[in-house]
Design a protein around this motif. Structure first.
Motif, PDB file in Angstrom:
ATOM      1  N   THR A   4      10.666  -7.812   6.136  1.00  9.16           N
ATOM      2  CA  THR A   4      10.759  -7.192   4.820  1.00  9.16           C
ATOM      3  C   THR A   4      10.793  -8.248   3.731  1.00  9.16           C
ATOM      4  OG1 THR A   4      11.945  -5.308   5.760  1.00  9.16           O
ATOM      5  CG2 THR A   4      12.118  -5.639   3.383  1.00  9.16           C
ATOM      6  N   GLU A   5      11.595  -9.295   3.943  1.00  7.77           N
ATOM      7  CA  GLU A   5      11.683 -10.377   2.961  1.00  7.77           C
ATOM      8  C   GLU A   5      10.348 -11.093   2.822  1.00  7.77           C
ATOM      9  OE1 GLU A   5      16.420 -11.492   3.582  1.00  7.77           O
ATOM     10  OE2 GLU A   5      14.863 -12.459   4.805  1.00  7.77           O
ATOM     11  N   HIS A   6       9.655 -11.261   3.957  1.00 10.67           N
ATOM     12  CA  HIS A   6       8.355 -11.917   3.919  1.00 10.67           C
ATOM     13  C   HIS A   6       7.355 -11.102   3.109  1.00 10.67           C
ATOM     14  CE1 HIS A   6       4.873 -14.242   5.190  1.00 10.67           C
ATOM     15  NE2 HIS A   6       4.291 -13.098   5.539  1.00 10.67           N
ATOM     16  N   ALA A   7       7.325  -9.792   3.323  1.00 11.96           N
ATOM     17  CA  ALA A   7       6.405  -8.941   2.583  1.00 11.96           C
ATOM     18  C   ALA A   7       6.678  -8.998   1.093  1.00 11.96           C
ATOM     19  CB  ALA A   7       6.501  -7.497   3.093  1.00 11.96           C
ATOM     20  N   ALA A   8       7.958  -9.014   0.728  1.00 13.02           N
ATOM     21  CA  ALA A   8       8.316  -9.091  -0.684  1.00 13.02           C
ATOM     22  C   ALA A   8       7.926 -10.436  -1.276  1.00 13.02           C
ATOM     23  CB  ALA A   8       9.814  -8.836  -0.854  1.00 13.02           C
ATOM     24  N   VAL A  10       5.491 -12.535  -0.228  1.00 12.65           N
ATOM     25  CA  VAL A  10       4.035 -12.655  -0.332  1.00 12.65           C
ATOM     26  C   VAL A  10       3.517 -11.853  -1.512  1.00 12.65           C
ATOM     27  CG1 VAL A  10       1.854 -12.101   0.792  1.00 12.65           C
ATOM     28  CG2 VAL A  10       3.714 -13.120   2.104  1.00 12.65           C
ATOM     29  N   GLY A  11       4.030 -10.631  -1.650  1.00 16.80           N
ATOM     30  CA  GLY A  11       3.662  -9.786  -2.776  1.00 16.80           C
ATOM     31  C   GLY A  11       2.236  -9.291  -2.697  1.00 16.80           C
ATOM     32  N   PRO A  12       1.886  -8.391  -3.592  1.00 18.83           N
ATOM     33  CA  PRO A  12       0.540  -7.821  -3.582  1.00 18.83           C
ATOM     34  C   PRO A  12      -0.469  -8.708  -4.291  1.00 18.83           C
ATOM     35  CG  PRO A  12       1.829  -6.828  -5.336  1.00 18.83           C
ATOM     36  CD  PRO A  12       2.749  -7.790  -4.614  1.00 18.83           C
ATOM     37  N   THR A  13      -1.739  -8.556  -3.951  1.00 18.13           N
ATOM     38  CA  THR A  13      -2.806  -9.167  -4.727  1.00 18.13           C
ATOM     39  C   THR A  13      -3.098  -8.246  -5.904  1.00 18.13           C
ATOM     40  OG1 THR A  13      -4.531  -8.019  -3.520  1.00 18.13           O
ATOM     41  CG2 THR A  13      -3.786 -10.111  -2.616  1.00 18.13           C
ATOM     42  N   GLN A  14      -4.163  -8.515  -6.636  1.00 19.22           N
ATOM     43  CA  GLN A  14      -4.493  -7.666  -7.773  1.00 19.22           C
ATOM     44  C   GLN A  14      -4.763  -6.229  -7.344  1.00 19.22           C
ATOM     45  OE1 GLN A  14      -7.731  -9.565  -9.841  1.00 19.22           O
ATOM     46  NE2 GLN A  14      -6.352 -10.782 -11.104  1.00 19.22           N
ATOM     47  N   THR A  15      -5.302  -6.045  -6.153  1.00 22.01           N
ATOM     48  CA  THR A  15      -5.550  -4.688  -5.672  1.00 22.01           C
ATOM     49  C   THR A  15      -4.314  -4.075  -5.030  1.00 22.01           C
ATOM     50  OG1 THR A  15      -6.358  -5.498  -3.540  1.00 22.01           O
ATOM     51  CG2 THR A  15      -7.987  -5.175  -5.282  1.00 22.01           C
ATOM     52  N   GLY A  16      -3.272  -4.863  -4.837  1.00 24.34           N
ATOM     53  CA  GLY A  16      -2.019  -4.307  -4.369  1.00 24.34           C
ATOM     54  C   GLY A  16      -1.778  -4.358  -2.881  1.00 24.34           C
ATOM     55  N   TRP A  17      -2.725  -4.905  -2.075  1.00 26.06           N
ATOM     56  CA  TRP A  17      -2.579  -4.780  -0.634  1.00 26.06           C
ATOM     57  C   TRP A  17      -2.509  -6.119   0.097  1.00 26.06           C
ATOM     58  CZ3 TRP A  17      -1.184  -0.108   0.481  1.00 26.06           C
ATOM     59  CH2 TRP A  17      -1.648   0.956  -0.286  1.00 26.06           C
ATOM     60  N   GLY A  18      -2.647  -7.248  -0.603  1.00 22.01           N
ATOM     61  CA  GLY A  18      -2.639  -8.515   0.102  1.00 22.01           C
ATOM     62  C   GLY A  18      -3.793  -8.575   1.089  1.00 22.01           C
ATOM     63  N   ASN A  19      -3.514  -8.978   2.321  1.00 17.23           N
ATOM     64  CA  ASN A  19      -4.548  -9.053   3.354  1.00 17.23           C
ATOM     65  C   ASN A  19      -4.699  -7.757   4.147  1.00 17.23           C
ATOM     66  OD1 ASN A  19      -3.145 -12.134   3.486  1.00 17.23           O
ATOM     67  ND2 ASN A  19      -5.346 -12.000   3.164  1.00 17.23           N
ATOM     68  N   LEU A  20      -3.854  -6.796   3.868  1.00 14.66           N
ATOM     69  CA  LEU A  20      -3.871  -5.543   4.616  1.00 14.66           C
ATOM     70  C   LEU A  20      -5.000  -4.637   4.152  1.00 14.66           C
ATOM     71  CD1 LEU A  20      -2.466  -3.529   6.589  1.00 14.66           C
ATOM     72  CD2 LEU A  20      -1.099  -2.762   4.624  1.00 14.66           C
ATOM     73  N   TRP A  21      -5.687  -4.002   5.108  1.00 20.03           N
ATOM     74  CA  TRP A  21      -6.690  -2.976   4.815  1.00 20.03           C
ATOM     75  C   TRP A  21      -6.130  -1.647   5.307  1.00 20.03           C
ATOM     76  CZ3 TRP A  21     -12.580  -4.159   5.224  1.00 20.03           C
ATOM     77  CH2 TRP A  21     -13.306  -3.097   4.683  1.00 20.03           C
ATOM     78  N   PRO A  22      -5.506  -0.863   4.438  1.00 18.54           N
ATOM     79  CA  PRO A  22      -4.893   0.402   4.875  1.00 18.54           C
ATOM     80  C   PRO A  22      -5.944   1.429   5.263  1.00 18.54           C
ATOM     81  CG  PRO A  22      -4.047  -0.330   2.743  1.00 18.54           C
ATOM     82  CD  PRO A  22      -5.274  -1.127   3.021  1.00 18.54           C
ATOM     83  N   HIS A  23      -5.557   2.368   6.076  1.00 16.74           N
ATOM     84  CA  HIS A  23      -6.453   3.415   6.541  1.00 16.74           C
ATOM     85  C   HIS A  23      -6.571   4.526   5.502  1.00 16.74           C
ATOM     86  CE1 HIS A  23      -5.607   2.306  11.045  1.00 16.74           C
ATOM     87  NE2 HIS A  23      -5.778   1.248  10.281  1.00 16.74           N
ATOM     88  N   PHE A  24      -7.764   5.092   5.386  1.00 18.07           N
ATOM     89  CA  PHE A  24      -8.008   6.216   4.479  1.00 18.07           C
ATOM     90  C   PHE A  24      -7.444   5.959   3.079  1.00 18.07           C
ATOM     91  CE2 PHE A  24      -8.443   8.342   8.617  1.00 18.07           C
ATOM     92  CZ  PHE A  24      -9.573   9.104   8.408  1.00 18.07           C
ATOM     93  N   THR A  25      -7.631   4.768   2.565  1.00 18.66           N
ATOM     94  CA  THR A  25      -7.006   4.375   1.304  1.00 18.66           C
ATOM     95  C   THR A  25      -7.992   3.599   0.448  1.00 18.66           C
ATOM     96  OG1 THR A  25      -4.853   4.207   2.398  1.00 18.66           O
ATOM     97  CG2 THR A  25      -5.064   3.137   0.262  1.00 18.66           C
ATOM     98  N   ARG A  26      -8.001   3.867  -0.832  1.00 16.39           N
ATOM     99  CA  ARG A  26      -8.808   3.088  -1.761  1.00 16.39           C
ATOM    100  C   ARG A  26      -8.188   1.700  -1.922  1.00 16.39           C
ATOM    101  NH1 ARG A  26      -9.462   7.642  -6.587  1.00 16.39           N
ATOM    102  NH2 ARG A  26     -10.810   9.084  -5.423  1.00 16.39           N
ATOM    103  N   VAL A  34       6.445   0.001   0.261  1.00 17.82           N
ATOM    104  CA  VAL A  34       6.500  -0.579   1.597  1.00 17.82           C
ATOM    105  C   VAL A  34       7.698   0.038   2.305  1.00 17.82           C
ATOM    106  CG1 VAL A  34       6.793  -2.684   2.955  1.00 17.82           C
ATOM    107  CG2 VAL A  34       5.436  -2.730   0.841  1.00 17.82           C
ATOM    108  N   ILE A  35       7.463   0.721   3.401  1.00 16.23           N
ATOM    109  CA  ILE A  35       8.535   1.408   4.120  1.00 16.23           C
ATOM    110  C   ILE A  35       9.182   0.418   5.083  1.00 16.23           C
ATOM    111  CG2 ILE A  35       9.148   3.410   5.512  1.00 16.23           C
ATOM    112  CD1 ILE A  35       7.930   3.950   2.680  1.00 16.23           C
ATOM    113  N   THR A  36      10.488   0.262   4.971  1.00 15.34           N
ATOM    114  CA  THR A  36      11.180  -0.788   5.720  1.00 15.34           C
ATOM    115  C   THR A  36      12.039  -0.279   6.862  1.00 15.34           C
ATOM    116  OG1 THR A  36      13.013  -0.729   4.128  1.00 15.34           O
ATOM    117  CG2 THR A  36      11.213  -2.295   3.703  1.00 15.34           C
ATOM    118  N   ARG A  37      12.541   0.930   6.778  1.00  6.08           N
ATOM    119  CA  ARG A  37      13.360   1.444   7.884  1.00  6.08           C
ATOM    120  C   ARG A  37      13.441   2.952   7.815  1.00  6.08           C
ATOM    121  NH1 ARG A  37      18.940   2.639   7.219  1.00  6.08           N
ATOM    122  NH2 ARG A  37      19.676   2.447   5.061  1.00  6.08           N
TER     123      ARG A  37
END
Length: 457
Positions: A4-8, A10-26, A34-37
């Motif tokens: 959780t601390e790592h995700a915070a 790193v933070g989002p890129t301009q598109t908000g997702w960093g290196n993650l490509w979410p499913h069914f998502t623009r 970010v859901i943590t628990r």
């Protein structure tokens, strides 16, 4: 540093997702929570907000979040045997889970083929149906009939069975052989709109019409959900599945009950076909089998369908690396133990009427046209005018379904699903441990948020 601390950090890129490509998502969408628990029927995000999980993750977390007993089972199994394939081998958890599923499935649904999810299970069912008819001397039987607006998965075969044209356009040409018939949305019925039973018979008879049009010698299977998800919890009219079963028997077509969402207590029984009174030839299931603690799915078939595969040198040339994963199988067994010890199926049957009654309170809102569902699986259909049932146009759907509602509902304390793959709906399917307190909270937040949504129209 925790995850959780790592995700915070790193933070989002301009598109908000960093290196993650979410499913069914623009990917252009702004950063979302970010859901943590999770614990029980609730989740927490990285801002510390507590939110009611009104969708069980994705119709998955039947026994609730944070079940440490399930985590312990996973750890113990991983320490003993973390992985071995079922390609010509077996492991004790997989054998035990197959026996348990067969025991709880209706009729002679006795043979279990494991996958890692629902789309794979549907894909497996179509491949099985094709080979079954080749082995039994009817090689032309390969087509599949499903319902308009129904979702059955994203693999190329399962997508061809899916009845959502917009989901297919970017991936065409698809696997050939998928054909559509009307679904059971009685609220939008143009035929027998004043007689639910007659409407159900009309809808079922469209399946016979499609089989005859395509040629019975070419149709292998009919794939139906007990309660159709996409389109908003479309329940079967009385007598509908009895007529479908009759049609399938008449033309020697396999009936596949797609229970990826509906199985494992969502409707108060292990398999929803039992509740709705029909015997399928194949069941596909996933999601709630492990309450989401590990990915697992299955295709379960009858003795009749498996019989040709028992012949010498015959093989079903199909499988998945992680199908029947021993850790996933072990946690699925423990999850089913919780179903028994806590009476989760009985809990759903005891509470479904109260849940439905609580949801129907929303019918006094001018933006609400219909409330429908069964068990712990309900939908609110949104309209411009409840009296005329006028649906939302494309711009209004964009503003409400993808713009306002997802964030507003979450900010108000409820995670659920605004969806417009058919008409515009909001779906709720809370964990099976939920009760009247959670039902009231769902209704309160929906009322508050939909009241604001109506102003945007």
């Amino acid at each position: 540093m925790t995850l959780t601390e790592h995700a915070a950090a790193v933070g989002p890129t301009q598109t908000g997702w960093g290196n993650l490509w979410p499913h069914f998502t623009r990917l252009s969408a702004p950063r979302t929570p970010v859901i943590t628990r999770g614990e029980g029927a609730y989740i927490w995000d990285d801002q510390g907000r507590r939110v009611l999980d009104g969708l069980s993750g994705l119709f998955v977390v039947q026994a609730g979040h944070g079940r440490t007993e399930l985590a312990s089972v996973m750890a113990a199994q991983a320490a003993e045997l973390a992985y071995f394939p079922v390609w010509g081998y077996a492991t004790p958890p997989v054998i035990a889970l197959a026996e348990r599923l067969a025991a709880e499935a209706p009729g002679d649904l006795n043979r279990v083929f494991f996958t890692t999810g629902g789309g794979e299970a549907v894909e497996s069912a179509w491949k099985l149906a094709k080979q079954y008819f080749k082995l039994t001397g009817r090689p032309l039987k390969h087509k599949v009939i499903s319902r308009a607006v129904a979702y059955h998965g994203t693999p190329q075969g399962a997508l061809a069975i899916t009845g959502l044209p917009a989901m297919k356009q970017q991936f065409e040409p698809l696997t050939p052989g998928g054909f559509r018939v009307p679904n059971t949305n009685f609220y939008r019925a143009s035929e027998h709109a004043d007689d639910l039973v007659a409407f159900g018979q009309w809808a079922a008879n469209r399946i016979e019409e499609a089989i005859l049009f395509e040629g019975p010698e070419t149709v292998a299977a009919v794939v139906l959900e007990p309660v159709q998800n996409s389109g908003g919890c479309l329940t079967p009219p009385p007598g509908y599945f009895a007529r479908v079963r009759e049609i399938c028997d008449k033309y020697d077509v396999l009936l596949v009950s797609d229970e990826v969402i509906c199985a494992f207590g969502r409707h108060g029984t292990t398999f929803a076909c039992s509740k709705f009174g029909y015997q399928p030839d194949i069941v596909t299931c996933a999601k709630g089998m492990s309450s989401g603690y590990a990915p697992i799915g299955a295709m379960i078939t009858t003795d009749r369908v498996v019989e040709p595969f028992l012949q010498d040198k015959t093989v079903f040339p199909h499988g998945y690396t992680f199908g029947g994963h021993p850790v996933a199988a072990a946690v699925a067994l423990a999850n089913l133990d919780i179903f028994e010890s806590e009476g989760l199926n009985s809990r759903v049957l005891a509470n479904e009427a109260a849940f439905g009654a609580t949801m129907r309170k929303l019918l006094d809102l001018p933006i609400v046209g219909d409330i429908r569902g069964d068990g712990y699986f309900w939908a609110v259909e949104l309209v411009k005018d409840a009296a005329t049932r006028e649906t939302l146009d494309a711009d209004e759907r964009e503003r409400l379904i993808r713009g306002f509602l997802p964030r507003a509902l979450f900010d108000n304390g409820l995670y659920c699903r605004p969806d417009d793959r058919g008409d515009a709906v909001v779906q709720v399917a809370p964990p099976l441990i939920s009760g009247q307190e959670e039902f009231d909270e769902i209704e309160r937040i929906l009322r508050e948020t939909l009241t604001e949504a109506a102003k945007l129209l």
